[in-house]
Write a protein that holds these residues in place. Structure first.
Motif, PDB file in Angstrom:
ATOM      1  N   LEU A 186      13.670 -76.246  47.338  1.00  0.00           N
ATOM      2  CA  LEU A 186      14.955 -76.032  47.972  1.00  0.00           C
ATOM      3  C   LEU A 186      15.639 -77.159  48.220  1.00  0.00           C
ATOM      4  O   LEU A 186      16.861 -77.486  48.565  1.00  0.00           O
ATOM      5  N   GLY A 187      14.983 -78.463  48.105  1.00  0.00           N
ATOM      6  CA  GLY A 187      15.550 -79.831  48.353  1.00  0.00           C
ATOM      7  C   GLY A 187      16.486 -80.300  47.078  1.00  0.00           C
ATOM      8  O   GLY A 187      17.488 -81.079  47.057  1.00  0.00           O
ATOM      9  N   ILE A 188      16.099 -79.846  45.870  1.00  0.00           N
ATOM     10  CA  ILE A 188      16.733 -80.209  44.734  1.00  0.00           C
ATOM     11  C   ILE A 188      18.388 -79.968  44.466  1.00  0.00           C
ATOM     12  O   ILE A 188      19.007 -80.692  44.366  1.00  0.00           O
ATOM     13  N   PRO A 189      18.917 -78.692  45.004  1.00  0.00           N
ATOM     14  CA  PRO A 189      20.322 -78.498  44.881  1.00  0.00           C
ATOM     15  C   PRO A 189      20.933 -79.441  45.834  1.00  0.00           C
ATOM     16  O   PRO A 189      22.129 -79.817  45.730  1.00  0.00           O
ATOM     17  N   PHE A 190      20.476 -79.653  47.056  1.00  0.00           N
ATOM     18  CA  PHE A 190      20.925 -80.777  48.149  1.00  0.00           C
ATOM     19  C   PHE A 190      20.973 -82.103  47.393  1.00  0.00           C
ATOM     20  O   PHE A 190      21.914 -82.832  47.381  1.00  0.00           O
ATOM     21  N   ILE A 191      19.923 -82.472  46.772  1.00  0.00           N
ATOM     22  CA  ILE A 191      19.928 -83.918  46.129  1.00  0.00           C
ATOM     23  C   ILE A 191      20.966 -83.943  45.006  1.00  0.00           C
ATOM     24  O   ILE A 191      21.792 -84.961  45.038  1.00  0.00           O
ATOM     25  N   LEU A 192      21.144 -82.825  44.146  1.00  0.00           N
ATOM     26  CA  LEU A 192      22.079 -82.837  43.242  1.00  0.00           C
ATOM     27  C   LEU A 192      23.571 -83.062  43.750  1.00  0.00           C
ATOM     28  O   LEU A 192      24.239 -83.613  43.260  1.00  0.00           O
ATOM     29  N   THR A 221      27.872 -91.729  48.025  1.00  0.00           N
ATOM     30  CA  THR A 221      28.301 -92.797  49.055  1.00  0.00           C
ATOM     31  C   THR A 221      27.120 -93.310  49.541  1.00  0.00           C
ATOM     32  O   THR A 221      25.867 -92.785  49.338  1.00  0.00           O
ATOM     33  N   ALA A 222      27.215 -94.374  50.271  1.00  0.00           N
ATOM     34  CA  ALA A 222      25.941 -94.775  51.011  1.00  0.00           C
ATOM     35  C   ALA A 222      25.162 -93.854  51.690  1.00  0.00           C
ATOM     36  O   ALA A 222      24.000 -93.527  51.682  1.00  0.00           O
ATOM     37  N   GLN A 223      25.775 -93.393  52.575  1.00  0.00           N
ATOM     38  CA  GLN A 223      25.275 -92.199  53.385  1.00  0.00           C
ATOM     39  C   GLN A 223      24.527 -91.001  52.554  1.00  0.00           C
ATOM     40  O   GLN A 223      23.483 -90.745  52.868  1.00  0.00           O
ATOM     41  N   SER A 224      25.186 -90.575  51.866  1.00  0.00           N
ATOM     42  CA  SER A 224      24.894 -89.455  50.939  1.00  0.00           C
ATOM     43  C   SER A 224      23.435 -89.987  50.095  1.00  0.00           C
ATOM     44  O   SER A 224      22.752 -89.158  50.043  1.00  0.00           O
ATOM     45  N   ARG A 225      23.639 -91.132  49.828  1.00  0.00           N
ATOM     46  CA  ARG A 225      22.381 -91.505  48.814  1.00  0.00           C
ATOM     47  C   ARG A 225      21.045 -91.947  49.999  1.00  0.00           C
ATOM     48  O   ARG A 225      20.185 -91.465  49.369  1.00  0.00           O
ATOM     49  N   TRP A 226      21.207 -92.191  51.190  1.00  0.00           N
ATOM     50  CA  TRP A 226      20.325 -92.335  52.040  1.00  0.00           C
ATOM     51  C   TRP A 226      19.817 -90.758  52.424  1.00  0.00           C
ATOM     52  O   TRP A 226      18.545 -90.725  52.574  1.00  0.00           O
ATOM     53  N   VAL A 276      17.569 -89.957  49.471  1.00  0.00           N
ATOM     54  CA  VAL A 276      16.257 -90.514  49.517  1.00  0.00           C
ATOM     55  C   VAL A 276      15.322 -89.709  50.647  1.00  0.00           C
ATOM     56  O   VAL A 276      14.175 -89.460  50.259  1.00  0.00           O
ATOM     57  N   ALA A 277      15.910 -89.515  51.911  1.00  0.00           N
ATOM     58  CA  ALA A 277      15.179 -88.729  52.665  1.00  0.00           C
ATOM     59  C   ALA A 277      14.750 -87.323  52.260  1.00  0.00           C
ATOM     60  O   ALA A 277      13.542 -87.155  52.435  1.00  0.00           O
ATOM     61  N   ILE A 278      15.588 -86.614  51.732  1.00  0.00           N
ATOM     62  CA  ILE A 278      15.326 -85.205  51.151  1.00  0.00           C
ATOM     63  C   ILE A 278      14.270 -85.354  50.118  1.00  0.00           C
ATOM     64  O   ILE A 278      13.184 -84.756  50.185  1.00  0.00           O
ATOM     65  N   PHE A 279      14.401 -86.378  49.126  1.00  0.00           N
ATOM     66  CA  PHE A 279      13.648 -86.422  47.923  1.00  0.00           C
ATOM     67  C   PHE A 279      12.287 -86.905  48.581  1.00  0.00           C
ATOM     68  O   PHE A 279      10.931 -86.382  48.039  1.00  0.00           O
ATOM     69  N   LEU A 280      12.205 -87.736  49.567  1.00  0.00           N
ATOM     70  CA  LEU A 280      10.849 -88.209  49.926  1.00  0.00           C
ATOM     71  C   LEU A 280       9.944 -87.212  50.917  1.00  0.00           C
ATOM     72  O   LEU A 280       8.900 -86.963  50.753  1.00  0.00           O
ATOM     73  N   LEU A 300       6.498 -85.698  49.947  1.00  0.00           N
ATOM     74  CA  LEU A 300       5.551 -85.591  51.015  1.00  0.00           C
ATOM     75  C   LEU A 300       4.711 -84.102  50.922  1.00  0.00           C
ATOM     76  O   LEU A 300       3.562 -83.761  51.134  1.00  0.00           O
ATOM     77  N   THR A 301       5.604 -83.130  50.659  1.00  0.00           N
ATOM     78  CA  THR A 301       5.327 -81.783  50.478  1.00  0.00           C
ATOM     79  C   THR A 301       4.266 -81.578  49.472  1.00  0.00           C
ATOM     80  O   THR A 301       3.245 -80.824  49.481  1.00  0.00           O
TER      81      THR A 301
END
Length: 173
Positions: free
Chosen positions: A13-19, A26-31, A34-38, A42-43
């Motif tokens: 479920l995180g993959i579409p959001f990352i893409l 933007t700097a905000q979208s990249r952070w 990173v949070a979604i990816f991590l 962790l899962t």
């Protein structure tokens, strides 16, 4: 489907959001990426931990977990190629290893879990991708590329060890 397999599947479920967020990096979208990816990464640890703790290790989990890992790793890497942060041939090496090992696993009657080299590969990829996605200052560019190439090297090594185990490892299995 048991709890660990459900957690593994939810990682998708995180993959579409990352893409989506990397389409306008933007700097905000990249952070956020990173949070979604991590969290997704962790899962990966959590589902394995729960599978062992609850004694719910299944062949489906042994198959699904590495497949979802591959998708989670390859999706942002493909976006990073598009953003011209990494060369396509490095990602191709990772993709070639993953497809080769996946094809090899399909032909196995007994699906084995990841060995230490596969785990090192996964951790190195998580670190590299996190650094590459993060909007770090320019002086971090060399470090992030080194992390990427270390992950490519570990990908090759882990693939070779998986496909061509030594005689001593074969006796253990």
């Amino acid at each position: 489907m048991n709890i660990p397999n459900t957690i593994t599947f939810s990682r998708l479920l995180g993959i579409p959001f990352i893409l989506y967020l990397l389409q306008n990096p933007t700097a905000q979208s990249r952070w956020i990426c990173v949070a979604i990816f991590l969290i997704c990464a962790l899962t990966d640890w959590l589902d394995g931990y729960l599978a062992r703790k609850l004694n719910q290790i299944t062949d489906l989990g042994k198959f699904l977990d590495p497949l979802v890992d591959k998708l989670l790793v390859l999706a942002p890497l493909l976006s990073l190629i598009e953003l011209k942060q990494i060369p396509a041939w490095g990602v191709f090496v990772i993709l070639a290893r993953e497809l080769t090992v996946a094809g090899w696993r399909v032909n196995q009657t007994n699906i084995s879990g990841a060995n230490i080299w596969g785990k090192l590969k996964t951790v190195s990829q998580i670190i590299a991708i996190s650094l590459l996605i993060a909007p770090l200052p320019q002086n971090w560019q060399t470090s992030t590329l080194i992390a990427f190439w270390v992950s490519v090297a570990l990908t090759i090594i882990s693939g070779a060890i998986y496909l061509f185990p030594s005689k001593s490892e074969s006796k253990i299995l």
